[in-house]
Write a protein that holds these residues in place. Structure first.
Motif, mmCIF file in Angstrom:
data_model
loop_
_atom_site.group_PDB
_atom_site.id
_atom_site.type_symbol
_atom_site.label_atom_id
_atom_site.label_comp_id
_atom_site.label_asym_id
_atom_site.label_seq_id
_atom_site.Cartn_x
_atom_site.Cartn_y
_atom_site.Cartn_z
ATOM 1 N N ARG A 1 -49.721 -11.768 -3.856
ATOM 2 C CA ARG A 1 -48.379 -10.961 -4.838
ATOM 3 C C ARG A 1 -48.672 -9.721 -4.641
ATOM 4 O O ARG A 1 -47.662 -8.736 -4.326
ATOM 5 N N PHE A 2 -49.774 -9.075 -4.468
ATOM 6 C CA PHE A 2 -50.071 -7.612 -4.355
ATOM 7 C C PHE A 2 -49.610 -7.181 -3.135
ATOM 8 O O PHE A 2 -48.597 -6.289 -2.773
ATOM 9 N N VAL B 1 -40.097 -13.024 -2.897
ATOM 10 C CA VAL B 1 -40.951 -13.855 -3.183
ATOM 11 C C VAL B 1 -40.596 -15.041 -3.930
ATOM 12 O O VAL B 1 -39.641 -15.181 -4.967
ATOM 13 N N HIS B 2 -40.872 -16.452 -3.491
ATOM 14 C CA HIS B 2 -40.552 -17.709 -4.109
ATOM 15 C C HIS B 2 -41.769 -18.271 -4.572
ATOM 16 O O HIS B 2 -42.734 -18.340 -3.635
ATOM 17 N N GLY C 1 -34.761 -25.076 1.704
ATOM 18 C CA GLY C 1 -33.894 -24.010 1.201
ATOM 19 C C GLY C 1 -34.370 -22.676 1.259
ATOM 20 O O GLY C 1 -33.568 -21.736 1.446
ATOM 21 N N ILE C 2 -35.615 -22.436 1.260
ATOM 22 C CA ILE C 2 -36.166 -20.813 1.631
ATOM 23 C C ILE C 2 -35.865 -20.543 3.019
ATOM 24 O O ILE C 2 -35.300 -19.314 3.180
ATOM 25 N N VAL C 3 -36.069 -21.544 3.953
ATOM 26 C CA VAL C 3 -35.654 -21.124 5.322
ATOM 27 C C VAL C 3 -34.338 -20.728 5.291
ATOM 28 O O VAL C 3 -33.640 -20.015 6.084
ATOM 29 N N LEU C 4 -33.379 -21.656 4.832
ATOM 30 C CA LEU C 4 -31.919 -21.593 4.876
ATOM 31 C C LEU C 4 -31.581 -20.261 4.303
ATOM 32 O O LEU C 4 -30.546 -19.544 4.804
ATOM 33 N N GLU C 5 -32.082 -19.929 3.129
ATOM 34 C CA GLU C 5 -31.770 -18.606 2.522
ATOM 35 C C GLU C 5 -32.226 -17.338 3.455
ATOM 36 O O GLU C 5 -31.257 -16.705 3.664
#
Length: 50
Positions: A8-9, A18-19, A37-41
């Protein structure tokens, strides 16, 4: 493995998006839909910059 607090830091320091997903240490196995979903985003984000 990098501790979550350190992740996170570092993400905050580089102003990363961040997801957080409830998944095991291999999210492509335990949460494949979230990974896709994250890759497509990311692909859509890069494509919109052109």
């Amino acid at each position: 493995m990098i501790a979550a607090e350190n992740q996170r830091f570092m993400a905050e320091r580089m102003k990363a998006r961040v997801h957080t997903v409830p998944a095991d240490h291999m999210p492509m196995i335990t949460a494949p839909a979230a990974v896709v979903g994250i890759v497509l985003e990311a692909v859509r984000e890069i494509g919109s910059r052109r």
